[in-house]
Design a protein around this motif. Structure first.
Motif, PDB file in Angstrom:
ATOM      1  N   GLY A  71       0.877  -1.216   0.091  1.00 46.22           N
ATOM      2  CA  GLY A  71      -0.058  -0.029  -0.213  1.00 46.22           C
ATOM      3  C   GLY A  71       0.709   1.262  -0.084  1.00 46.22           C
ATOM      4  O   GLY A  71       1.785   1.250   0.596  1.00 46.22           O
ATOM      5  N   ILE A  72       0.543   2.296  -0.741  1.00 42.94           N
ATOM      6  CA  ILE A  72       1.028   3.699  -0.544  1.00 42.94           C
ATOM      7  C   ILE A  72       0.128   4.581  -0.195  1.00 42.94           C
ATOM      8  O   ILE A  72      -0.835   4.793  -0.673  1.00 42.94           O
ATOM      9  N   VAL A  73       0.472   5.326   0.948  1.00 43.26           N
ATOM     10  CA  VAL A  73      -0.367   6.352   1.185  1.00 43.26           C
ATOM     11  C   VAL A  73       0.199   7.602   1.062  1.00 43.26           C
ATOM     12  O   VAL A  73       1.503   8.204   1.348  1.00 43.26           O
ATOM     13  N   GLY A  74      -0.607   8.644   0.176  1.00 45.59           N
ATOM     14  CA  GLY A  74       0.311   9.671  -0.504  1.00 45.59           C
ATOM     15  C   GLY A  74       0.458   9.498  -1.714  1.00 45.59           C
ATOM     16  O   GLY A  74       1.532  10.253  -2.014  1.00 45.59           O
ATOM     17  N   PRO A  75       0.088   8.847  -2.632  1.00 54.14           N
ATOM     18  CA  PRO A  75       0.302   8.551  -4.041  1.00 54.14           C
ATOM     19  C   PRO A  75       0.171   9.803  -4.948  1.00 54.14           C
ATOM     20  O   PRO A  75       1.029   9.711  -5.994  1.00 54.14           O
ATOM     21  N   THR A  76      -0.436  10.823  -4.674  1.00 51.24           N
ATOM     22  CA  THR A  76      -0.647  11.744  -5.374  1.00 51.24           C
ATOM     23  C   THR A  76       0.626  12.851  -5.162  1.00 51.24           C
ATOM     24  O   THR A  76       0.608  14.042  -5.936  1.00 51.24           O
ATOM     25  N   GLY A  77       1.530  12.846  -4.160  1.00 45.63           N
ATOM     26  CA  GLY A  77       2.541  13.705  -3.762  1.00 45.63           C
ATOM     27  C   GLY A  77       3.767  12.945  -4.521  1.00 45.63           C
ATOM     28  O   GLY A  77       3.748  12.046  -5.368  1.00 45.63           O
ATOM     29  N   TYR A  78       4.677  13.892  -4.597  1.00 43.27           N
ATOM     30  CA  TYR A  78       5.961  13.766  -5.222  1.00 43.27           C
ATOM     31  C   TYR A  78       6.759  12.411  -5.019  1.00 43.27           C
ATOM     32  O   TYR A  78       7.074  11.602  -5.822  1.00 43.27           O
ATOM     33  N   ALA A  79       6.864  12.165  -3.486  1.00 44.16           N
ATOM     34  CA  ALA A  79       7.519  10.924  -3.183  1.00 44.16           C
ATOM     35  C   ALA A  79       6.856   9.841  -3.530  1.00 44.16           C
ATOM     36  O   ALA A  79       7.036   8.738  -3.738  1.00 44.16           O
ATOM     37  N   GLY A  80       5.308   9.936  -3.292  1.00 46.21           N
ATOM     38  CA  GLY A  80       4.305   8.812  -3.455  1.00 46.21           C
ATOM     39  C   GLY A  80       4.194   8.436  -4.697  1.00 46.21           C
ATOM     40  O   GLY A  80       4.187   7.308  -5.147  1.00 46.21           O
ATOM     41  N   MET A  81       4.380   9.357  -5.593  1.00 48.21           N
ATOM     42  CA  MET A  81       4.163   8.829  -7.098  1.00 48.21           C
ATOM     43  C   MET A  81       5.364   8.181  -7.705  1.00 48.21           C
ATOM     44  O   MET A  81       5.316   7.344  -8.358  1.00 48.21           O
ATOM     45  N   ASP A 115      -4.195   7.787 -12.519  1.00 51.95           N
ATOM     46  CA  ASP A 115      -4.006   8.398 -13.656  1.00 51.95           C
ATOM     47  C   ASP A 115      -4.816   9.531 -14.195  1.00 51.95           C
ATOM     48  O   ASP A 115      -4.413  10.353 -15.198  1.00 51.95           O
ATOM     49  N   ALA A 116      -5.764   9.535 -13.784  1.00 56.05           N
ATOM     50  CA  ALA A 116      -6.719  10.910 -14.078  1.00 56.05           C
ATOM     51  C   ALA A 116      -5.988  11.894 -13.366  1.00 56.05           C
ATOM     52  O   ALA A 116      -6.315  13.087 -13.571  1.00 56.05           O
ATOM     53  N   HIS A 117      -5.341  11.878 -12.086  1.00 58.08           N
ATOM     54  CA  HIS A 117      -4.849  12.922 -11.418  1.00 58.08           C
ATOM     55  C   HIS A 117      -3.334  13.072 -11.808  1.00 58.08           C
ATOM     56  O   HIS A 117      -2.639  14.108 -11.842  1.00 58.08           O
ATOM     57  N   LEU A 118      -2.689  11.907 -12.428  1.00 57.25           N
ATOM     58  CA  LEU A 118      -1.158  11.924 -12.769  1.00 57.25           C
ATOM     59  C   LEU A 118      -1.405  11.190 -14.142  1.00 57.25           C
ATOM     60  O   LEU A 118      -0.958  10.016 -14.250  1.00 57.25           O
ATOM     61  N   PRO A 119      -1.532  11.854 -15.410  1.00 54.70           N
ATOM     62  CA  PRO A 119      -1.762  11.445 -16.555  1.00 54.70           C
ATOM     63  C   PRO A 119      -0.509  10.428 -17.137  1.00 54.70           C
ATOM     64  O   PRO A 119      -0.393   9.628 -17.923  1.00 54.70           O
ATOM     65  N   HIS A 120       0.745  10.938 -16.594  1.00 54.35           N
ATOM     66  CA  HIS A 120       1.736   9.937 -17.108  1.00 54.35           C
ATOM     67  C   HIS A 120       1.942   8.750 -16.546  1.00 54.35           C
ATOM     68  O   HIS A 120       2.577   7.804 -16.878  1.00 54.35           O
ATOM     69  N   LEU A 121       1.086   8.375 -15.651  1.00 53.41           N
ATOM     70  CA  LEU A 121       0.881   7.219 -15.057  1.00 53.41           C
ATOM     71  C   LEU A 121      -0.128   6.085 -15.788  1.00 53.41           C
ATOM     72  O   LEU A 121      -0.428   5.115 -15.409  1.00 53.41           O
ATOM     73  N   HIS A 122      -0.534   6.739 -16.727  1.00 53.45           N
ATOM     74  CA  HIS A 122      -1.665   5.954 -17.682  1.00 53.45           C
ATOM     75  C   HIS A 122      -1.365   4.747 -18.112  1.00 53.45           C
ATOM     76  O   HIS A 122      -1.892   3.627 -18.001  1.00 53.45           O
ATOM     77  N   VAL A 123       0.139   4.473 -18.253  1.00 47.66           N
ATOM     78  CA  VAL A 123       0.643   3.352 -18.892  1.00 47.66           C
ATOM     79  C   VAL A 123       0.761   2.127 -17.764  1.00 47.66           C
ATOM     80  O   VAL A 123       0.807   1.023 -17.813  1.00 47.66           O
ATOM     81  N   LEU A 124       0.518   2.889 -16.300  1.00 43.10           N
ATOM     82  CA  LEU A 124       0.374   1.574 -15.269  1.00 43.10           C
ATOM     83  C   LEU A 124      -1.137   1.365 -15.001  1.00 43.10           C
ATOM     84  O   LEU A 124      -1.313   0.779 -13.736  1.00 43.10           O
ATOM     85  N   ALA A 125      -2.049   2.054 -15.613  1.00 41.72           N
ATOM     86  CA  ALA A 125      -3.369   1.751 -14.884  1.00 41.72           C
ATOM     87  C   ALA A 125      -3.837   0.566 -14.842  1.00 41.72           C
ATOM     88  O   ALA A 125      -4.307   0.294 -13.686  1.00 41.72           O
TER      89      ALA A 125
END
Ligand SMILES: NC(=O)c1ccc[n+]([C@@H]2O[C@H](COP(=O)([O-])OP(=O)(O)OC[C@H]3O[C@@H](n4cnc5c(N)ncnc54)[C@H](OP(=O)(O)O)[C@@H]3O)[C@@H](O)[C@H]2O)c1
Length: 348
Positions: A7-17, A45-55
């Motif tokens: 689990g990752i808590v805070g995935p929308t932050g810089y360290a979390g992403m 990936d709706a918040h971090l589009p560069h992660l679309h590839v990992l959806a």
């Protein structure tokens, strides 16, 4: 192989992403839980589009539920702002201790004794029990304790770059005269993702300046990481680049020890998977470590001033945060230390 539920808590932050990127690419980890404040939920990936590839490899982001985090995960990374992060990490650890959940907190909340924390962070400390339980996660100094830990305080970015500049001195540290001076510079992601006026492009572009002079909270952490045997003067400076930390340390070793210093550093680095000593005369670049968990290190004796100069470069989000957290997880689970961390730097 991908059997440890993460689990990752805070995935929308810089360290979390950055953790998301590393966990999805880790052969023994399976990302099963993502949680934040509730402000940004749903597909990451709706918040971090560069992660679309990992959806396909990512669960939806939820508002944090401590019990759920503790129950559906074997390992939880917590990357929230200081003041919040350590409290959440401690709650998850307590809720999951029966089935042995492991927790790694990326904030400064579990790194220092309560009195030092309150003096340097200006916030109330987490319960002493939490601080005592947490193992300081600098593998180059505490590798064996990390292996046996279930709660780890991941070191700060500046603290990592500064401590690694000095630790190879070993017992020579006892003979260092005066304070060790660290001239340290960081890219702007070190300040987190929340918008702040002085971090706007128009303010920071074409500029660079010292900040929190004499007050940076990593000062006591560096002194603690060096065994409390030396006083430190840390000058932190902001660079108009996204990521990377560059440190120059000035160390007054006894001049008669100078001829043996390079060999000391070489033998320290020989056994370290992520600390690389550069050829004498070569200097580290942040571009050469960004996107990796590496620390590049250079040593130079200055005969005129009788000072040792040590230069280190790390990625504040790599060895300074997410990369080091994964390195700690590898140790805690008994896996090869570089599993999931054989990363090629982003030179351009
Ligand atoms: N950035 C670095 O270079 C670096 C290096 C080493 C250590 N660290 C440490 O790592 C931690 C995270 O840093 P960061 O730079 O990634 O920060 P950041 O970019 O500001 O991100 C913070 C995250 O925390 C979440 N959050 C905020 N308040 C929350 C709450 N009450 N409950 C649940 N989630 C909450 C936010 O999610 P929402 O979108 O849901 O609000 C966001 O994902 C900090 O403690 C920092 O000191 C950072």
């Amino acid at each position: 192989m991908s059997n440890v539920r993460v689990g990752i808590v805070g995935p929308t932050g810089y360290a979390g992403m950055e953790l998301v990127r590393l966990v999805v690419g880790h052969p023994r980890m399976r990302l099963v839980y993502l949680a934040g404040s509730g402000a940004r939920t749903g597909a990451l990936d709706a918040h971090l589009p560069h992660l679309h590839v990992l959806a396909d490899a990512m669960p939806l982001v939820e508002a944090l539920d401590v019990e759920k985090a503790a129950n559906v995960c074997d390992l939880v990374f917590v990357a929230l702002p200081s003041g919040e992060s350590g409290r959440v990490a401690w709650q998850i650890w307590q809720a999951g201790r029966q089935h042995g959940v492991k927790v790694i907190d990326l904030s400064g909340d579990l790194r220092l004794p309560a009195d030092a924390y309150e003096a340097w962070y200006g916030k109330a400390a987490v319960p002493q029990e939490a601080i005592s339980e947490a193992c300081y996660g600098l593998p180059e100094r505490h590798r064996e304790s990390i292996r046996g830990a279930s709660l780890v305080a991941n070191p700060g970015c500046y603290a990592t770059a500064c401590a690694l500049a000095v630790l190879p001195l070993g017992d020579l540290l006892a003979d260092v005269e005066g304070p060790i001076v660290f001239d340290a510079k960081s890219g702007v992601t070190g300040a987190g993702r929340a918008p702040k006026e002085h971090l706007h492009l128009g303010e920071l572009a074409n500029d660079a300046y010292p900040y929190r002079v004499g007050q940076h909270q990593h000062t006591p952490e560096i002194e603690q990481a060096l065994g409390g045997r030396v006083r430190v003067l840390l000058t932190t400076q902001l660079l108009p680049v996204p990521r990377g930390i560059l440190v120059c340390a000035y160390i007054a070793i006894p001049p008669d020890a100078a001829p043996m210093v390079y060999d000391r550093y070489a033998s320290f680095c020989e056994d370290e998977p992520f600390v690389r000593l550069l050829v004498y005369g070569e200097m580290p670049h942040i571009k050469a470590v960004n996107g990796t968990n590496e620390c590049h290190l250079a040593v130079r004796w200055d005969d005129r001033s009788r000072l040792l100069q040590v230069f280190t470069a790390i990625d504040n989000l790599g060895k300074g945060a997410a990369g080091q957290a994964v390195q700690n997880a590898n140790l805690m689970f008994g896996w090869p230390e570089d599993e999931g961390l054989r990363l090629v730097p982003l030179w351009m």
